[in-house]
Design a protein around this motif. Structure first.
Motif, short mmCIF file in Angstrom:
data_model
loop_
_atom_site.label_atom_id
_atom_site.label_comp_id
_atom_site.label_asym_id
_atom_site.label_seq_id
_atom_site.Cartn_x
_atom_site.Cartn_y
_atom_site.Cartn_z
N ILE A 6 0.84 -1.19 0.00
CA ILE A 6 0.00 0.00 0.00
C ILE A 6 0.88 1.23 0.00
N THR A 7 0.29 2.33 -0.42
CA THR A 7 1.04 3.58 -0.42
C THR A 7 1.13 4.10 1.01
N LEU A 8 2.33 4.39 1.44
CA LEU A 8 2.52 4.82 2.82
C LEU A 8 2.57 6.34 2.89
N LYS A 9 2.02 6.87 3.94
CA LYS A 9 2.16 8.30 4.17
C LYS A 9 2.78 8.51 5.55
N THR A 10 3.55 9.52 5.68
CA THR A 10 4.28 9.74 6.91
C THR A 10 3.50 10.64 7.85
N ALA A 11 3.50 10.30 9.12
CA ALA A 11 2.95 11.17 10.17
C ALA A 11 3.46 10.64 11.48
N GLU B 24 12.97 2.52 8.43
CA GLU B 24 13.05 3.36 9.60
C GLU B 24 11.85 3.00 10.47
N VAL B 25 12.10 2.64 11.72
CA VAL B 25 11.01 2.14 12.58
C VAL B 25 10.31 3.32 13.27
N CYS B 77 6.89 -6.55 11.56
CA CYS B 77 6.44 -5.97 12.85
C CYS B 77 5.16 -5.18 12.65
N ASP B 78 5.10 -4.43 11.55
CA ASP B 78 3.92 -3.65 11.22
C ASP B 78 2.71 -4.57 11.05
N LEU B 79 2.87 -5.62 10.23
CA LEU B 79 1.74 -6.46 9.86
C LEU B 79 1.25 -7.32 11.02
N ILE B 80 2.15 -7.76 11.90
CA ILE B 80 1.71 -8.67 12.97
C ILE B 80 1.24 -7.91 14.20
N ILE B 86 3.15 -0.01 15.52
CA ILE B 86 4.50 0.08 14.95
C ILE B 86 4.40 -0.01 13.43
N PHE B 87 5.24 0.73 12.73
CA PHE B 87 5.34 0.60 11.28
C PHE B 87 6.72 1.05 10.83
N THR B 88 7.08 0.64 9.63
CA THR B 88 8.38 1.03 9.11
C THR B 88 8.18 1.78 7.79
N LEU B 89 9.06 2.74 7.54
CA LEU B 89 9.04 3.46 6.27
C LEU B 89 10.38 3.25 5.60
N GLU B 90 10.35 3.12 4.28
CA GLU B 90 11.60 2.86 3.57
C GLU B 90 12.40 4.16 3.44
N VAL B 91 13.70 4.07 3.71
CA VAL B 91 14.57 5.21 3.46
C VAL B 91 15.49 4.85 2.29
N SER B 92 15.78 5.84 1.45
CA SER B 92 16.37 5.50 0.15
C SER B 92 17.89 5.35 0.18
N ASP B 93 18.58 5.99 1.12
CA ASP B 93 20.05 5.94 1.05
C ASP B 93 20.57 4.56 1.42
N HIS B 94 21.36 3.98 0.53
CA HIS B 94 21.97 2.67 0.80
C HIS B 94 23.39 2.88 1.27
N GLY B 95 23.59 2.88 2.56
CA GLY B 95 24.89 3.24 3.10
C GLY B 95 25.87 2.12 3.19
#
Lengths: 279, 95
Positions: A6-11, B24-25, B77-80, B86-95
């Motif tokens: 799904i499309t995620l939005k930040t908050a 990013e958690v 973690c988000d889904l269960i 809790i949820f995670t968002l993808e961050v683009s920088d591959h360090g």
């Protein structure tokens, strides 16, 4: 099947799926470690992935802890009387065939007091998606033995262990005519969401059993300390058998640790659905 | 129970070419009920309990020290999470 995304939005204090839930009511009333929250969460993800507008989704629930589901999803919903979630949903589905009706209810509500409605809704092949949350007992009323309690498992009304043979719900649904039958646990989050999505896209009576921990009632009687412990039992003992033909053998035995808990998408067939005749 | 679990069953041949996503958690502390599912089933063991408690008295998850860049955005973690805490968002920088 494709993975759900799904499309995620930040908050800061808002979950990305909050728009499909009544987030002002969270945290919900359910106990720590209870699996019903995961099922509601999975249902919300399936709504987002289904492509069907939110306004065309209807959620109907029965009585019990799982009956709370209708109060937490932000689609048109109805919390029906005990066991009558299916007749109510049948009425909506037959009169308004453009709506996608999902019943979220428990094993006690659907297979005990509502058992007759379950077999006849499956026989008629009404266009419904049924998510049956099976926690092996009557959780809300204090852990009494129900029709899904495995032989030997203890409950407040069976302190020496249940002696009656339990229902094998996927087998019951298959035998009475359901076109899609699956069983998953709350640990199989992605498989469960894919199953709900498949059921939403399919016409006919779709039945998905989800095994969910009930640490407060079932766990207390059966020396299962918390929700995590019961989920760990699923992780150790579950075996995936998609499309298996012999689901009559897939009884759940929580006492004998050598017997696997078989999960999977068991049935996916086509059959004429029940609908209103046009005059 | 964590010790006995094998993290990777086999080594993929193109492992050195694989781009591992980074996540990013985010934790909504007030919703957490300390069921422990996210902490126990995180494949990279990113999460631990806080010393802190929330308004209801539960210890919520937080990112472990030294694991700030270990989240692979698998979203388990988000889904269960039964509490949607809790949820995670993808961050683009591959360090």
């Amino acid at each position: 099947m494709s993975a759900i995304d799904i499309t995620l939005k930040t908050a800061a204090n808002e979950h990305p799926i909050d728009h499909l839930l009544r987030a002002d009511r969270l945290p919900h009333i359910l106990c720590p470690g209870c699996g019903i929250g995961t099922v509601i969460h999975g249902y919300a993800h399936a709504i987002a992935a289904s492509g069907i507008p939110e306004d065309n989704h209807v959620c109907v629930s029965g009585i019990g802890c799982s009956g709370r589901a209708a109060g937490y999803v932000n689609v048109d919903s109805y919390h029906s009387t005990h066991g009558r979630a299916l007749p109510f949903a049948l009425g909506i589905a037959v009169h308004r065939p453009e709506l996608k009706v999902t019943v979220i209810s428990g094993d006690g509500d659907l297979s005990a007091i509502g058992g007759n409605h379950l077999i006849h809704a499956a026989r008629r092949n009404v266009d419904l998606t049924v998510i049956c949350i099976n926690n092996f007992n009557y959780g809300m009323t204090g852990g009494q033995v129900g029709p899904t309690t495995p032989i030997g498992a203890r409950g407040t009304t069976a302190p020496e262990g249940a002696v009656e043979a339990p229902f094998n719900l996927p087998y019951l649904a298959k035998a009475t005519g359901a076109v899609f039958v699956a069983r998953w646990t709350i640990l199989h989050v992605r498989e469960f969401q894919d199953a709900v999505l498949r059921a939403m896209q399919k016409k006919g009576f779709c039945f998905i059993e989800v095994l969910a921990p009930c640490p407060t009632s079932f766990g207390k009687s059966n020396k299962i300390g918390d929700g995590l412990h019961e989920v760990e039992i699923y992780r150790e003992r579950c075996r995936i058998e998609n499309g298996a033909a012999n689901i009559e053998d897939f009884d759940i035995d929580l006492v004998d640790e050598t017997k696997p808990i078989v999960v999977g998408n068991f049935v996916d067939i086509e059959r004429k659905i029940f609908q209103a005749h046009k005059r | 129970m964590n010790e006995s679990r094998e993290k990777i069953a086999r080594q993929p041949m193109d492992l050195h070419m694989a781009q591992v996503p980074r996540g990013e958690v985010h934790v909504i502390a007030e919703r957490c009920k300390e069921c422990g599912l996210c902490i126990n089933y995180c494949p990279t063991d990113v999460l631990v309990y806080t010393e802190d408690i929330n308004a209801r008295g539960y210890r919520y998850p937080t990112v472990a020290e030294g694991k700030e860049t270990s989240c692979v955005h698998c979203r388990f973690c988000d889904l269960i999470c039964p509490e949607l805490a809790i949820f995670t968002l993808e961050v683009s920088d591959h360090g």
